[in-house]
Design an enzyme around this catalytic site. Structure first.
Site, PDB file in Angstrom:
ATOM      1  N   CYS A 111      26.058 -23.207 -16.864  1.00  0.00           N
ATOM      2  CA  CYS A 111      27.412 -23.943 -16.405  1.00  0.00           C
ATOM      3  C   CYS A 111      27.057 -25.646 -15.800  1.00  0.00           C
ATOM      4  O   CYS A 111      27.807 -26.382 -15.655  1.00  0.00           O
ATOM      5  CB  CYS A 111      28.125 -23.356 -15.605  1.00  0.00           C
ATOM      6  SG  CYS A 111      27.720 -23.142 -13.928  1.00  0.00           S
ATOM      7  N   ASN A 119      16.294  -1.348  -3.266  1.00  0.00           N
ATOM      8  CA  ASN A 119      15.100  -2.299  -3.174  1.00  0.00           C
ATOM      9  C   ASN A 119      15.291  -3.638  -4.224  1.00  0.00           C
ATOM     10  O   ASN A 119      15.635  -3.454  -5.292  1.00  0.00           O
ATOM     11  CB  ASN A 119      13.565  -1.693  -3.404  1.00  0.00           C
ATOM     12  CG  ASN A 119      13.426  -0.618  -2.374  1.00  0.00           C
ATOM     13  OD1 ASN A 119      14.295  -0.574  -1.276  1.00  0.00           O
ATOM     14  ND2 ASN A 119      12.584   0.152  -2.737  1.00  0.00           N
ATOM     15  N   VAL A 120      14.831  -4.560  -3.593  1.00  0.00           N
ATOM     16  CA  VAL A 120      14.873  -5.834  -4.605  1.00  0.00           C
ATOM     17  C   VAL A 120      13.499  -6.223  -5.093  1.00  0.00           C
ATOM     18  O   VAL A 120      13.249  -7.103  -5.915  1.00  0.00           O
ATOM     19  CB  VAL A 120      15.617  -7.144  -3.778  1.00  0.00           C
ATOM     20  CG1 VAL A 120      17.023  -6.835  -3.535  1.00  0.00           C
ATOM     21  CG2 VAL A 120      14.721  -7.524  -2.536  1.00  0.00           C
ATOM     22  N   ASP A 121      12.556  -5.357  -4.775  1.00  0.00           N
ATOM     23  CA  ASP A 121      11.223  -5.652  -5.370  1.00  0.00           C
ATOM     24  C   ASP A 121      11.324  -4.890  -7.013  1.00  0.00           C
ATOM     25  O   ASP A 121      12.377  -4.338  -7.337  1.00  0.00           O
ATOM     26  CB  ASP A 121       9.997  -4.962  -4.485  1.00  0.00           C
ATOM     27  CG  ASP A 121      10.251  -3.402  -4.511  1.00  0.00           C
ATOM     28  OD1 ASP A 121      10.310  -2.766  -5.567  1.00  0.00           O
ATOM     29  OD2 ASP A 121      10.186  -2.953  -3.193  1.00  0.00           O
ATOM     30  N   HIS A 173      21.281  -3.531  -5.113  1.00  0.00           N
ATOM     31  CA  HIS A 173      21.398  -4.650  -3.990  1.00  0.00           C
ATOM     32  C   HIS A 173      20.636  -5.911  -4.728  1.00  0.00           C
ATOM     33  O   HIS A 173      20.391  -6.993  -3.850  1.00  0.00           O
ATOM     34  CB  HIS A 173      20.677  -4.368  -2.803  1.00  0.00           C
ATOM     35  CG  HIS A 173      21.444  -3.425  -2.022  1.00  0.00           C
ATOM     36  ND1 HIS A 173      20.775  -2.630  -0.774  1.00  0.00           N
ATOM     37  CD2 HIS A 173      22.446  -2.888  -2.066  1.00  0.00           C
ATOM     38  CE1 HIS A 173      21.791  -1.845  -0.374  1.00  0.00           C
ATOM     39  NE2 HIS A 173      22.875  -1.972  -1.054  1.00  0.00           N
ATOM     40  N   GLY A 231      13.183   7.398   1.093  1.00  0.00           N
ATOM     41  CA  GLY A 231      12.596   6.334   1.744  1.00  0.00           C
ATOM     42  C   GLY A 231      13.731   5.315   2.372  1.00  0.00           C
ATOM     43  O   GLY A 231      13.616   4.240   2.365  1.00  0.00           O
ATOM     44  N   SER A 237      17.019   4.818   5.115  1.00  0.00           N
ATOM     45  CA  SER A 237      17.518   5.298   6.508  1.00  0.00           C
ATOM     46  C   SER A 237      18.958   5.655   6.476  1.00  0.00           C
ATOM     47  O   SER A 237      19.316   6.038   7.597  1.00  0.00           O
ATOM     48  CB  SER A 237      17.371   3.892   7.509  1.00  0.00           C
ATOM     49  OG  SER A 237      18.052   2.740   7.377  1.00  0.00           O
ATOM     50  N   LEU A 252      10.163   9.668   5.931  1.00  0.00           N
ATOM     51  CA  LEU A 252       9.011   9.705   6.804  1.00  0.00           C
ATOM     52  C   LEU A 252       9.697  10.392   7.956  1.00  0.00           C
ATOM     53  O   LEU A 252       8.824  11.165   8.782  1.00  0.00           O
ATOM     54  CB  LEU A 252       8.564   8.307   7.054  1.00  0.00           C
ATOM     55  CG  LEU A 252       7.128   8.130   7.738  1.00  0.00           C
ATOM     56  CD1 LEU A 252       6.022   8.749   6.880  1.00  0.00           C
ATOM     57  CD2 LEU A 252       6.716   6.655   8.272  1.00  0.00           C
TER      58      LEU A 252
HETATM   59  N1  APR Z   1       7.501   7.124   3.011  1.00  0.00           N
HETATM   60  C1  APR Z   1       8.761   7.598   3.140  1.00  0.00           C
HETATM   61  N2  APR Z   1       9.627   7.170   3.709  1.00  0.00           N
HETATM   62  C2  APR Z   1       9.313   5.913   4.884  1.00  0.00           C
HETATM   63  C3  APR Z   1       8.125   5.473   4.655  1.00  0.00           C
HETATM   64  C4  APR Z   1       7.102   5.951   3.534  1.00  0.00           C
HETATM   65  N3  APR Z   1       5.791   5.543   3.610  1.00  0.00           N
HETATM   66  N4  APR Z   1       7.885   4.313   5.589  1.00  0.00           N
HETATM   67  C5  APR Z   1       9.195   4.126   6.032  1.00  0.00           C
HETATM   68  N5  APR Z   1       9.981   5.175   5.461  1.00  0.00           N
HETATM   69  C6  APR Z   1      11.415   5.537   5.692  1.00  0.00           C
HETATM   70  C7  APR Z   1      11.740   5.065   7.216  1.00  0.00           C
HETATM   71  O1  APR Z   1      11.629   6.159   8.171  1.00  0.00           O
HETATM   72  C8  APR Z   1      13.042   4.727   7.077  1.00  0.00           C
HETATM   73  O2  APR Z   1      14.124   5.864   7.206  1.00  0.00           O
HETATM   74  O3  APR Z   1      12.227   4.529   5.016  1.00  0.00           O
HETATM   75  C9  APR Z   1      13.329   4.240   5.687  1.00  0.00           C
HETATM   76  C10 APR Z   1      13.481   2.637   5.407  1.00  0.00           C
HETATM   77  O4  APR Z   1      14.761   2.468   6.041  1.00  0.00           O
HETATM   78  P1  APR Z   1      15.302   0.709   5.906  1.00  0.00           P
HETATM   79  O5  APR Z   1      14.091  -0.022   6.668  1.00  0.00           O
HETATM   80  O6  APR Z   1      16.364   0.958   6.698  1.00  0.00           O
HETATM   81  O7  APR Z   1      15.290   0.507   4.643  1.00  0.00           O
HETATM   82  P2  APR Z   1      16.752   0.851   3.772  1.00  0.00           P
HETATM   83  O8  APR Z   1      17.143   2.233   3.953  1.00  0.00           O
HETATM   84  O9  APR Z   1      16.174   0.656   2.245  1.00  0.00           O
HETATM   85  O10 APR Z   1      17.627  -0.206   4.073  1.00  0.00           O
HETATM   86  C11 APR Z   1      18.999  -0.262   3.259  1.00  0.00           C
HETATM   87  O11 APR Z   1      19.830  -2.209   4.344  1.00  0.00           O
HETATM   88  O12 APR Z   1      19.039  -4.508   4.882  1.00  0.00           O
HETATM   89  C12 APR Z   1      19.696  -3.765   3.932  1.00  0.00           C
HETATM   90  O13 APR Z   1      20.013  -4.401   1.903  1.00  0.00           O
HETATM   91  C13 APR Z   1      19.184  -4.028   2.496  1.00  0.00           C
HETATM   92  O14 APR Z   1      18.675  -2.470   0.874  1.00  0.00           O
HETATM   93  C14 APR Z   1      18.660  -2.482   2.088  1.00  0.00           C
HETATM   94  C15 APR Z   1      19.576  -1.699   3.146  1.00  0.00           C
END
Ligand code: APR
Length: 233
Positions: free
Chosen positions: A139, A92-94, A109, A175, A177, A202
């Site tokens: 620079c 995460n970037v937050d 990231h 959390g 994917s 989730l």
């Molecule tokens: N609690 C737990 N998991 C959750 C929740 C929750 N409340 N809400 C959503 N999720 C899960 C979703 O089911 C999903 O599997 O979090 C996951 C989020 O997946 P993505 O949106 O693909 O995010 P992420 O895996 O962080 O993406 C990876 O992709 O675009 C790039 O650089 C970006 O860092 C990012 C990377």
């Protein structure tokens, strides 16, 4: 938990979802109304810097309207109380992990509140707006860009992450994917090192089959429960 000493935690957008920050691959496959390719690639930055800068300016400004949730707070507690090795690697970037109090933390990231000079490579804290053409104080080049690792770019601190994974006893993914490498491959690397692997998400992810155990539910519930058990005497 006497057999566990070194822990690596990987977090993704799902851990910040309950704080109100949109995940990347939500309904419709759009991120805040944009295709990820249109705002998160070096090509997008070159083709339309105004759009890309404005997009991250909006994400940065939105941080003021969100707060850490119980999952961030639980990881900060783990950081505070776990006497063994710990590395929290976030995609995460937050800044919600650090606002919760986590310190053994890496942003692989990049970070919204940071600017990167495309000319000299210096990264510096940048809490405000970052228009295209902003001057690098180091620079002098008009080359500051959002300090975000775009698709096709090398994530930060891979050496440190690889080292931590190589000596991990427990790897926990929260959390995410499992769609984006190299982070999606960390579970396999940890397994090679002999670590136990746990996924808190989730729903089942692209990588679920690699984990010893997957617990399904919201991070705000699952993470505090897991930390409580881990720290129980
Ligand atoms: N609690 C737990 N998991 C959750 C929740 C929750 N409340 N809400 C959503 N999720 C899960 C979703 O089911 C999903 O599997 O979090 C996951 C989020 O997946 P993505 O949106 O693909 O995010 P992420 O895996 O962080 O993406 C990876 O992709 O675009 C790039 O650089 C970006 O860092 C990012 C990377």
């Amino acid at each position: 938990m006497q057999d566990i000493r070194n822990i690596v935690v990987l977090t993704g957008a799902g851990i910040s979802a309950e704080s109100g920050i949109a995940t990347f691959r939500g309904p419709g496959g759009l991120w805040e109304g944009h295709r990820v390719e249109d705002v998160c690639t070096p090509e997008a930055l070159a083709d339309d810097p105004a759009l890309v800068h404005a997009f991250y300016d909006a994400r940065r400004a939105a941080l003021a309207r969100v707060t850490p949730n119980p999952a961030h707070l639980a990881l900060a507690r783990l950081d505070e109380e776990w006497g063994g090795g710990l590395l929290i690697v976030t995609q995460n970037v937050d800044d919600l992990h650090e606002r919760a109090g986590a310190r053994r933390l890496l942003h692989m990231h990049g970070a919204l509140q940071s600017a990167l000079c495309a000319a000299c490579g210096v990264r510096r804290r940048w809490p405000g707006a970052l228009p295209p053409g902003s001057i690098c104080p180091d620079c002098g080049a008009a080359a500051l860009r959002p300090d975000i690792v775009f698709f096709g770019e090398m994530p930060y601190a891979m050496d440190r992450i690889e080292h931590a994974l190589g000596s991990a006893d427990l790897f926990v993914s929260i959390g995410t994917s499992g769609a984006v490498y190299p982070a999606a491959g960390f579970v396999q690397r940890a397994r090679q090192a002999g670590a136990r692997t746990l996924e808190l998400n989730l729903e089942r992810s692209a990588g679920s089959a690699w984990f010893d155990e997957t617990r399904l539910g919201p991070a705000g519930t699952l993470v505090p429960a897991w930390v409580e058990t881990l720290l129980a005497p």
